[in-house]
Design an enzyme around this catalytic site. Structure first.
Site, mmCIF file in Angstrom:
data_model
loop_
_atom_site.group_PDB
_atom_site.id
_atom_site.type_symbol
_atom_site.label_atom_id
_atom_site.label_comp_id
_atom_site.label_asym_id
_atom_site.label_seq_id
_atom_site.Cartn_x
_atom_site.Cartn_y
_atom_site.Cartn_z
ATOM 1 N N ASP A 120 19.371 41.928 11.234
ATOM 2 C CA ASP A 120 20.285 41.848 10.096
ATOM 3 C C ASP A 120 21.527 42.667 10.461
ATOM 4 O O ASP A 120 22.373 42.183 11.209
ATOM 5 C CB ASP A 120 19.536 42.380 8.867
ATOM 6 C CG ASP A 120 20.281 42.182 7.566
ATOM 7 O OD1 ASP A 120 21.010 41.200 7.433
ATOM 8 O OD2 ASP A 120 20.138 43.035 6.654
ATOM 9 N N GLY A 122 21.402 45.111 12.443
ATOM 10 C CA GLY A 122 21.148 45.489 13.833
ATOM 11 C C GLY A 122 20.821 46.968 14.002
ATOM 12 O O GLY A 122 20.517 47.424 15.101
ATOM 13 N N THR A 124 18.194 48.741 12.983
ATOM 14 C CA THR A 124 16.801 48.994 13.361
ATOM 15 C C THR A 124 16.618 48.746 14.853
ATOM 16 O O THR A 124 16.068 49.594 15.572
ATOM 17 C CB THR A 124 15.848 48.074 12.562
ATOM 18 O OG1 THR A 124 16.115 48.240 11.178
ATOM 19 C CG2 THR A 124 14.400 48.371 12.857
ATOM 20 N N LYS A 148 20.652 36.990 11.527
ATOM 21 C CA LYS A 148 21.748 36.734 10.578
ATOM 22 C C LYS A 148 23.006 37.400 11.139
ATOM 23 O O LYS A 148 23.345 38.519 10.750
ATOM 24 C CB LYS A 148 21.405 37.336 9.206
ATOM 25 C CG LYS A 148 20.303 36.611 8.482
ATOM 26 C CD LYS A 148 20.202 37.019 7.016
ATOM 27 C CE LYS A 148 19.507 38.339 6.839
ATOM 28 N NZ LYS A 148 19.156 38.643 5.428
HETATM 29 P P1 IMP Z 1 18.601 45.771 10.109
HETATM 30 O O1 IMP Z 1 18.276 47.152 10.557
HETATM 31 O O2 IMP Z 1 19.646 45.755 9.025
HETATM 32 O O3 IMP Z 1 18.933 44.823 11.240
HETATM 33 O O4 IMP Z 1 17.361 45.216 9.359
HETATM 34 C C1 IMP Z 1 16.213 44.878 10.005
HETATM 35 C C2 IMP Z 1 15.045 44.951 9.095
HETATM 36 O O5 IMP Z 1 15.402 44.762 7.726
HETATM 37 C C3 IMP Z 1 14.095 43.833 9.423
HETATM 38 O O6 IMP Z 1 13.154 44.252 10.397
HETATM 39 C C4 IMP Z 1 13.476 43.524 8.085
HETATM 40 O O7 IMP Z 1 12.370 44.368 7.873
HETATM 41 C C5 IMP Z 1 14.543 43.859 7.077
HETATM 42 N N1 IMP Z 1 15.317 42.672 6.665
HETATM 43 C C6 IMP Z 1 16.600 42.366 6.950
HETATM 44 N N2 IMP Z 1 16.977 41.195 6.399
HETATM 45 C C7 IMP Z 1 15.885 40.740 5.742
HETATM 46 C C8 IMP Z 1 15.612 39.554 4.979
HETATM 47 O O8 IMP Z 1 16.437 38.643 4.782
HETATM 48 N N3 IMP Z 1 14.353 39.462 4.479
HETATM 49 C C9 IMP Z 1 13.384 40.398 4.653
HETATM 50 N N4 IMP Z 1 13.592 41.504 5.376
HETATM 51 C C10 IMP Z 1 14.831 41.680 5.912
#
Ligand code: IMP
Ligand code: MG
Length: 199
Positions: A120, A122, A124, A148
């Site tokens: 999402d 990025g 994490t 995404k």
């Molecule tokens: P990031 O750190 O923003 O890239 O988010 C990654 C984590 O957020 C993923 O491993 C998911 O656990 C959660 N996440 C992000 N987008 C979604 C979504 O659309 N649905 C469910 N979980 C999401």
């Protein structure tokens, strides 16, 4: 359009389920479509890792269904471990990341593939990749079921991607909202009113 890309116009948006008509607006990726794409990803990974010392590091908990399907398709010897990482979320926005389970397996000098459910912002993946890089693996690559790209705030991109999605909050096939919906066999779109009311 690449194999990974979901075209929101041509996708058949089936009614999600009679159980959650108020919460899930549509099925974005069906169980059949998931199965086919996971098999294709496995073939790609097999080609790249044959003869290597593969260690899969999966992120808890969203990867569980994807991971179980992916590794059963991999005809390769491999080692498996998990990192638990979660964010204090406000609605659908990720905030501070906390590590809930540390890696136990030795990755130094080995070929590590990080597996996550969705890229999402990025943040994490960036954090986990930095953490593993410090352990000096021989190589480090990343595999995500969903991406995404329009939401990205980091420069992270995955080496293996199942599907590229538009900006919508999705649930099912391991992905949750407030710990619900992980057991759905498809990827569905959550209606905004579900998460907006908790913000
Ligand atoms: P990031 O750190 O923003 O890239 O988010 C990654 C984590 O957020 C993923 O491993 C998911 O656990 C959660 N996440 C992000 N987008 C979604 C979504 O659309 N649905 C469910 N979980 C999401
Ligand atoms: Mg996750």
């Amino acid at each position: 359009m690449s194999e990974a890309e979901i075209n929101p116009v041509t996708v058949v948006r089936k009614r999600a389920s009679r159980i959650w008509p108020e919460e899930i607006s549509c099925v974005l990726i069906s169980a059949t479509h998931l199965k086919k794409r996971v098999r294709e990803l496995a073939r790609q990974i097999e080609r790249d890792y044959t003869g290597r010392d593969l260690v899969i590091v999966a992120l808890l908990k969203g990867t569980v269904l994807f991971l179980a399907d992916l590794i059963r398709q991999l005809k390769l010897p491999l080692h498996l471990d998990f990192i638990g990482i979660s964010s204090y979320r406000e609605g659908v926005e990720s905030k501070d990341l906390i590590v809930t389970k540390e890696l136990r397996i030795e990755v130094k000098g080995r070929d590590v593939l990080i597996v996550d459910d969705i890229l999402d912002t990025g943040r994490t993946m960036e954090r986990v990749a930095e953490k593993i890089q410090r352990l000096k693996p021989r190589s480090l690559k990343t595999c995500v079921l969903l991406d995404k790209p329009s939401r990205r705030v980091t420069s992270v991109c995955a080496d293996y991607t199942g599907f590229i999605l538009p900006d919508a909050f999705v649930i099912g096939y391991g992905l949750d909202y407030a710990e619900r919906y992980r057991n759905l066999p498809f990827i569905g779109v959550l209606r905004p009113h579900v998460y907006q009311k908790t913000r």
